[in-house]
Design a protein around this motif. Sequence first.
Motif, PDB file in Angstrom:
ATOM      1  N   PRO A   1       0.835  -1.218   0.000  1.00 17.36           N
ATOM      2  CA  PRO A   1       0.000   0.000   0.000  1.00 17.36           C
ATOM      3  C   PRO A   1       0.862   1.258   0.000  1.00 17.36           C
ATOM      4  O   PRO A   1       1.825   1.363   0.762  1.00 17.36           O
ATOM      5  CB  PRO A   1      -0.801  -0.125   1.301  1.00 17.36           C
ATOM      6  N   GLU A   2       0.532   2.189  -0.879  1.00 19.33           N
ATOM      7  CA  GLU A   2       1.328   3.407  -1.010  1.00 19.33           C
ATOM      8  C   GLU A   2       1.414   4.178   0.298  1.00 19.33           C
ATOM      9  O   GLU A   2       2.438   4.773   0.618  1.00 19.33           O
ATOM     10  CB  GLU A   2       0.755   4.298  -2.114  1.00 19.33           C
ATOM     11  N   HIS A   3       0.326   4.181   1.057  1.00 20.45           N
ATOM     12  CA  HIS A   3       0.302   4.947   2.309  1.00 20.45           C
ATOM     13  C   HIS A   3       1.369   4.442   3.276  1.00 20.45           C
ATOM     14  O   HIS A   3       2.142   5.235   3.838  1.00 20.45           O
ATOM     15  CB  HIS A   3      -1.080   4.846   2.949  1.00 20.45           C
ATOM     16  N   LEU A   4       1.456   3.140   3.452  1.00 18.46           N
ATOM     17  CA  LEU A   4       2.450   2.570   4.368  1.00 18.46           C
ATOM     18  C   LEU A   4       3.861   2.778   3.848  1.00 18.46           C
ATOM     19  O   LEU A   4       4.791   3.013   4.627  1.00 18.46           O
ATOM     20  CB  LEU A   4       2.175   1.078   4.571  1.00 18.46           C
ATOM     21  N   LEU A   5       4.045   2.709   2.550  1.00 17.19           N
ATOM     22  CA  LEU A   5       5.364   2.910   1.972  1.00 17.19           C
ATOM     23  C   LEU A   5       5.863   4.324   2.252  1.00 17.19           C
ATOM     24  O   LEU A   5       7.022   4.534   2.626  1.00 17.19           O
ATOM     25  CB  LEU A   5       5.314   2.663   0.468  1.00 17.19           C
ATOM     26  N   GLY A   6       4.985   5.311   2.112  1.00 18.58           N
ATOM     27  CA  GLY A   6       5.377   6.692   2.382  1.00 18.58           C
ATOM     28  C   GLY A   6       5.762   6.914   3.829  1.00 18.58           C
ATOM     29  O   GLY A   6       6.734   7.615   4.123  1.00 18.58           O
ATOM     30  N   LEU A   7       5.022   6.289   4.753  1.00 19.20           N
ATOM     31  CA  LEU A   7       5.341   6.424   6.176  1.00 19.20           C
ATOM     32  C   LEU A   7       6.698   5.795   6.490  1.00 19.20           C
ATOM     33  O   LEU A   7       7.495   6.352   7.250  1.00 19.20           O
ATOM     34  CB  LEU A   7       4.252   5.770   7.027  1.00 19.20           C
ATOM     35  N   TYR A   8       6.975   4.646   5.905  1.00 15.74           N
ATOM     36  CA  TYR A   8       8.264   3.985   6.142  1.00 15.74           C
ATOM     37  C   TYR A   8       9.413   4.832   5.602  1.00 15.74           C
ATOM     38  O   TYR A   8      10.444   4.989   6.269  1.00 15.74           O
ATOM     39  CB  TYR A   8       8.286   2.608   5.492  1.00 15.74           C
ATOM     40  N   LEU A   9       9.272   5.361   4.410  1.00 11.24           N
ATOM     41  CA  LEU A   9      10.347   6.154   3.817  1.00 11.24           C
ATOM     42  C   LEU A   9      10.637   7.393   4.663  1.00 11.24           C
ATOM     43  O   LEU A   9      11.798   7.788   4.832  1.00 11.24           O
ATOM     44  CB  LEU A   9       9.982   6.554   2.389  1.00 11.24           C
TER      45      LEU A   9
END
Length: 254
Positions: A199-207
Amino acid sequence: MTAVLVAIGAFLTTLIGGLVAQRTGDRRHLVLGLAAGLMLGVVAFDLLPEALAQTPDELFGVPEPLLTFAAGFLLIHCVERSVAIHRAHEGEYASHTHAHGHAHPHHGRAEGVGLLAGGALVGHSVMDGFAIGAAFQAGGTVGTVVALAVVAHDFADGFNTYTVTRLYGNDRRRALLLLGADALAPVTGAAITLLFRIPEHLLGLYLGFFAGFLLYLATADILPEAHSPHPSRSTLLCTLAGVGFLWLVVGLAK
């Protein structure tokens, strides 16, 4: 399958970056200065813009990736303070410099912090593989642009993985094991995208979180260590070169 083949190129550049870091000898201060510059470039030109693009949502007026960015910075700061790793002034770095000019890490530094940092870089490289796979799912042109950026900056990832792991007192064997894991990570990430998407949302938070973690290491540990045993001019030039190199990589990838 194209994504996996491109990730193999990232595997090779990661290994090359780590091997270059290993063969630095008496120029360790230059390596650390360059590593800090590469880290700053990755944070400013790659991780944060990508995090904000993936997750533009705000919480109380602040983009969520910037909140996880601050959380990542503060987490490693609290970890270091809790085990009395970092000291209040740079002068204590110099106290560990021997007459022949080699700087050595603090005896009080926990090797686990270096392993944690190296492990975080491995996690980032897995995400690089995810990025390659997802980009090729979006289209060949997008995939090629993303692949160029990932393959180029994975040299910096390998360089930083070996350097940061060794900086915290880990032996060469551990550093090489983490380097190998970091090299395999993008291939693994690209292969996983053949099965499902993150999910894009989780990827952005991790980055965002990883960007804060990396920024702390670069500014609070690596730069003071780099500048303590040698004149600062050459080290500063290496730091600027690292930032400039990442800027060039990102610019060419656009």
